[in-house]
Design an enzyme around this catalytic site. Structure first.
Site, PDB file in Angstrom:
ATOM      1  N   LYS A   5      -2.760   5.974  -4.124  1.00  0.00           N
ATOM      2  CA  LYS A   5      -3.981   6.886  -3.862  1.00  0.00           C
ATOM      3  C   LYS A   5      -3.996   8.358  -4.585  1.00  0.00           C
ATOM      4  O   LYS A   5      -2.874   8.893  -4.464  1.00  0.00           O
ATOM      5  CB  LYS A   5      -4.174   6.940  -2.272  1.00  0.00           C
ATOM      6  CG  LYS A   5      -4.124   5.630  -1.391  1.00  0.00           C
ATOM      7  CD  LYS A   5      -4.080   5.959   0.067  1.00  0.00           C
ATOM      8  CE  LYS A   5      -3.925   4.594   1.007  1.00  0.00           C
ATOM      9  NZ  LYS A   5      -2.523   4.588   1.399  1.00  0.00           N
ATOM     10  N   TYR A  12       2.678   9.817   0.038  1.00  0.00           N
ATOM     11  CA  TYR A  12       3.755   9.354   0.834  1.00  0.00           C
ATOM     12  C   TYR A  12       5.171   9.616   0.052  1.00  0.00           C
ATOM     13  O   TYR A  12       6.040   9.509   0.818  1.00  0.00           O
ATOM     14  CB  TYR A  12       3.652   7.843   0.763  1.00  0.00           C
ATOM     15  CG  TYR A  12       2.408   7.262   1.419  1.00  0.00           C
ATOM     16  CD1 TYR A  12       1.582   8.154   2.280  1.00  0.00           C
ATOM     17  CD2 TYR A  12       2.107   6.039   1.526  1.00  0.00           C
ATOM     18  CE1 TYR A  12       0.487   7.561   2.846  1.00  0.00           C
ATOM     19  CE2 TYR A  12       0.942   5.533   2.152  1.00  0.00           C
ATOM     20  CZ  TYR A  12       0.164   6.486   2.849  1.00  0.00           C
ATOM     21  OH  TYR A  12      -1.041   5.566   3.354  1.00  0.00           O
ATOM     22  N   HIS A  45      -7.757   9.251  -1.630  1.00  0.00           N
ATOM     23  CA  HIS A  45      -7.489   9.142  -0.307  1.00  0.00           C
ATOM     24  C   HIS A  45      -8.218   9.641   0.961  1.00  0.00           C
ATOM     25  O   HIS A  45      -8.295   9.048   2.165  1.00  0.00           O
ATOM     26  CB  HIS A  45      -5.863  10.061  -0.196  1.00  0.00           C
ATOM     27  CG  HIS A  45      -5.020   9.725   0.930  1.00  0.00           C
ATOM     28  ND1 HIS A  45      -3.508   9.493   0.470  1.00  0.00           N
ATOM     29  CD2 HIS A  45      -4.978   8.970   2.187  1.00  0.00           C
ATOM     30  CE1 HIS A  45      -2.888   9.283   1.558  1.00  0.00           C
ATOM     31  NE2 HIS A  45      -3.599   8.761   2.576  1.00  0.00           N
ATOM     32  N   ASP A  95       1.049  -1.054   0.042  1.00  0.00           N
ATOM     33  CA  ASP A  95      -0.025   0.092  -0.010  1.00  0.00           C
ATOM     34  C   ASP A  95       0.758   1.136  -0.086  1.00  0.00           C
ATOM     35  O   ASP A  95       1.734   1.446   0.831  1.00  0.00           O
ATOM     36  CB  ASP A  95      -0.810  -0.182   1.301  1.00  0.00           C
ATOM     37  CG  ASP A  95      -1.770   1.198   1.300  1.00  0.00           C
ATOM     38  OD1 ASP A  95      -2.760   1.268   0.496  1.00  0.00           O
ATOM     39  OD2 ASP A  95      -1.654   2.132   2.183  1.00  0.00           O
TER      40      ASP A  95
HETATM   41  N1  LIG Z   1      -5.550   5.783   4.093  1.00  0.00           N
HETATM   42  C1  LIG Z   1      -4.880   6.518   5.103  1.00  0.00           C
HETATM   43  O1  LIG Z   1      -5.381   7.514   5.405  1.00  0.00           O
HETATM   44  C2  LIG Z   1      -3.758   5.852   5.826  1.00  0.00           C
HETATM   45  C3  LIG Z   1      -3.650   6.590   7.007  1.00  0.00           C
HETATM   46  C4  LIG Z   1      -2.430   6.059   7.806  1.00  0.00           C
HETATM   47  C5  LIG Z   1      -1.804   4.619   7.347  1.00  0.00           C
HETATM   48  N2  LIG Z   1      -2.162   4.302   6.193  1.00  0.00           N
HETATM   49  C6  LIG Z   1      -1.731   2.955   5.714  1.00  0.00           C
HETATM   50  O2  LIG Z   1      -1.457   2.084   6.679  1.00  0.00           O
HETATM   51  C7  LIG Z   1      -0.331   1.525   6.794  1.00  0.00           C
HETATM   52  C8  LIG Z   1      -0.064   1.126   8.407  1.00  0.00           C
HETATM   53  O3  LIG Z   1      -0.096   2.180   9.203  1.00  0.00           O
HETATM   54  P1  LIG Z   1       0.648   2.196  10.559  1.00  0.00           P
HETATM   55  O4  LIG Z   1       2.201   2.598  10.419  1.00  0.00           O
HETATM   56  O5  LIG Z   1      -0.145   3.012  11.634  1.00  0.00           O
HETATM   57  O6  LIG Z   1       0.370   0.653  11.169  1.00  0.00           O
HETATM   58  P2  LIG Z   1       0.867  -0.331  12.241  1.00  0.00           P
HETATM   59  O7  LIG Z   1       1.459  -1.614  11.863  1.00  0.00           O
HETATM   60  O8  LIG Z   1      -0.462  -0.168  13.157  1.00  0.00           O
HETATM   61  O9  LIG Z   1       2.003   0.622  13.144  1.00  0.00           O
HETATM   62  C9  LIG Z   1       3.347   0.463  12.772  1.00  0.00           C
HETATM   63  C10 LIG Z   1       4.255   0.650  13.760  1.00  0.00           C
HETATM   64  O10 LIG Z   1       3.915  -0.367  14.700  1.00  0.00           O
HETATM   65  C11 LIG Z   1       5.444  -0.953  14.949  1.00  0.00           C
HETATM   66  N3  LIG Z   1       5.290  -2.372  14.659  1.00  0.00           N
HETATM   67  C12 LIG Z   1       4.940  -3.116  13.668  1.00  0.00           C
HETATM   68  N4  LIG Z   1       5.018  -4.465  13.851  1.00  0.00           N
HETATM   69  C13 LIG Z   1       5.332  -4.497  15.445  1.00  0.00           C
HETATM   70  C14 LIG Z   1       5.573  -5.526  16.100  1.00  0.00           C
HETATM   71  N5  LIG Z   1       5.321  -6.755  15.906  1.00  0.00           N
HETATM   72  N6  LIG Z   1       5.973  -5.365  17.613  1.00  0.00           N
HETATM   73  C15 LIG Z   1       5.989  -4.194  17.853  1.00  0.00           C
HETATM   74  N7  LIG Z   1       5.973  -2.926  17.136  1.00  0.00           N
HETATM   75  C16 LIG Z   1       5.433  -3.331  15.883  1.00  0.00           C
HETATM   76  C17 LIG Z   1       6.341  -0.548  13.860  1.00  0.00           C
HETATM   77  O11 LIG Z   1       7.520  -0.158  14.181  1.00  0.00           O
HETATM   78  P3  LIG Z   1       8.764  -1.112  13.690  1.00  0.00           P
HETATM   79  O12 LIG Z   1       9.156  -0.511  12.351  1.00  0.00           O
HETATM   80  O13 LIG Z   1       9.842  -0.821  14.785  1.00  0.00           O
HETATM   81  O14 LIG Z   1       8.205  -2.295  13.605  1.00  0.00           O
HETATM   82  C18 LIG Z   1       5.410   1.048  13.644  1.00  0.00           C
HETATM   83  O15 LIG Z   1       6.030   2.103  14.516  1.00  0.00           O
HETATM   84  C19 LIG Z   1       0.717   2.711   6.381  1.00  0.00           C
HETATM   85  O16 LIG Z   1       2.017   2.549   6.208  1.00  0.00           O
HETATM   86  C20 LIG Z   1      -0.251   3.183   5.189  1.00  0.00           C
HETATM   87  O17 LIG Z   1       0.267   2.396   4.180  1.00  0.00           O
HETATM   88  C21 LIG Z   1      -3.266   4.824   5.389  1.00  0.00           C
END
Ligand SMILES: NC(=O)c1ccc[n+]([C@@H]2O[C@H](COP(=O)([O-])OP(=O)(O)OC[C@H]3O[C@@H](n4cnc5c(N)ncnc54)[C@H](OP(=O)(O)O)[C@@H]3O)[C@@H](O)[C@H]2O)c1
Length: 326
Positions: free
Chosen positions: A100, A71, A133, A66
């Site tokens: 998006k 981004y 988006h 995604d």
């Molecule tokens: N459509 C929209 O408006 C929108 C908005 C926000 C996000 N998104 C999409 O959704 C994606 C994911 O969002 P998100 O980054 O908030 O997702 P998330 O997976 O909930 O959070 C990522 C965070 O969790 C940590 N993490 C991941 N796996 C872990 C584990 N097993 N143990 C401990 N910590 C862990 C990562 O750190 P580490 O790197 O240290 O593991 C990172 O800081 C984005 O990259 C984007 O593609 C879309």
């Protein structure tokens, strides 16, 4: 000799399987296409870190990547996709890319040219999923515009008809906004990408979408179980040590993180998780050998605090701000 060859074949198969991670099932979309039930997010991943993380994610078994024009990493995503195809880890047909359309290009006639720019950056002929988006249009300098997202949707329909994207959908839309598309549009969105996690499960909106055949992709599936760096995480909870989550995790011999990711899959949404850490990646993809029960899901639903990680606070006064309204 034959016995030896069979053993060799089986050994090779299992090594290959370990290298490629679990085989991730698909969800069917309302337009005849399909998407893997787990995605790798790329927000804030840039350059070499983006390339490495994405290649590792594909090696670990993830097949849906995604990204978004916003981004500013589509070039990096494209390089990683080219690499995994060149190295024959996947074919183009086996990998799924969603990108998006950003808020500044909501006029109908801007949509196709913007997608063409994304495709050029990605180095692809088509994407698998193209999403609006957010429903909130803005000008080049960031002032809010009242451009109706129905007009934007017509541009998305143009893009699909041209074959530049296999499927089209929306992101950060609520049920009222989707309903207008269902009434006035000619293609039903295949996906709504919204936040989804224990403190913001958005149960009514997920149900609304699913009842209409719209697949929900859930971003930030780990919610406030991981630090979000805003000093409010502790009050929101649950934490990684929450007794209910620990009890569920122990029942399956899994970690709390794995249970929370599985929660999204077992309520039929596609979690989009993001990690730069190989150990975390291994943990995150190792969730396809167990299922939560309805009772487990109901217990996790109890953590609903209507607390979002991404509040889009800058847009609070926009005519179409509606992310807290199911
Ligand atoms: N459509 C929209 O408006 C929108 C908005 C926000 C996000 N998104 C999409 O959704 C994606 C994911 O969002 P998100 O980054 O908030 O997702 P998330 O997976 O909930 O959070 C990522 C965070 O969790 C940590 N993490 C991941 N796996 C872990 C584990 N097993 N143990 C401990 N910590 C862990 C990562 O750190 P580490 O790197 O240290 O593991 C990172 O800081 C984005 O990259 C984007 O593609 C879309």
């Amino acid at each position: 000799m034959i016995y030896f060859l069979v053993q060799l074949f089986l050994l090779f198969g299992s090594i290959n399987c370990m290298k490629q991670g679990p085989s991730i099932p698909f969800l069917n979309l309302n337009d005849g296409n399909k998407l893997p039930t787990m995605a790798f997010g790329t927000y804030l991943l840039k350059g070499e870190v983006a390339r490495q993380s994405i290649v590792r994610a594909v090696e670990a078994g993830l097949r849906l990547i995604d990204t978004a024009a916003y981004y500013e990493n589509e070039v990096d995503v494209g390089a990683a996709v080219a690499e995994v195809i060149d190295r024959k880890i996947v074919t183009r047909e086996e990998i799924f890319i969603s990108t998006k359309l950003w808020n500044k290009y909501h006029d109908r006639e801007q949509v196709v040219p913007q997608l063409k720019k994304s495709l050029e950056r990605l180095g692809l002929d088509y994407v698998d999923m193209f999403l609006i988006h957010t429903p909130m249009a803005e000008s080049e300098n960031g002032t809010f515009l009242c451009t109706d997202y129905l007009e934007t949707w017509r541009g998305m329909e143009d893009a699909k008809k041209l074959g530049l994207t296999k499927s089209i959908g929306v992101s950060n839309f609520n049920s009222r906004q989707i309903n207008r598309i269902l009434v006035y549009g000619s293609i039903v969105p295949a996906v709504n990408q919204i936040e989804g996690n224990p403190t913001f499960p958005n149960i009514p909106l997920v149900a609304y979408c699913q009842q209409r055949g719209i697949v929900v992709m859930t971003y930030s599936p780990l919610g406030f179980l991981v630090p979000r760096g805003r000093g409010r995480d502790e009050q929101i909870g649950p934490t990684i040590n929450n007794p209910v989550l620990v009890e569920i995790a122990q029942k399956y011999g899994k970690t709390v993180i794995q249970v929370v990711l599985r929660y999204e899959i077992d309520r039929w949404t596609i979690p989009i998780s993001n990690t730069r850490n190989p150990k975390h990646l291994e943990e995150n993809v190792n969730i396809f050998d167990f299922n939560l029960t309805d009772t487990d899901i109901e217990r996790i639903n109890e953590f609903d605090r209507k607390a979002k990680v991404y509040t889009l606070a800058n847009y609070r006064t926009h005519l179409y701000y509606g992310i807290y309204t199911p």
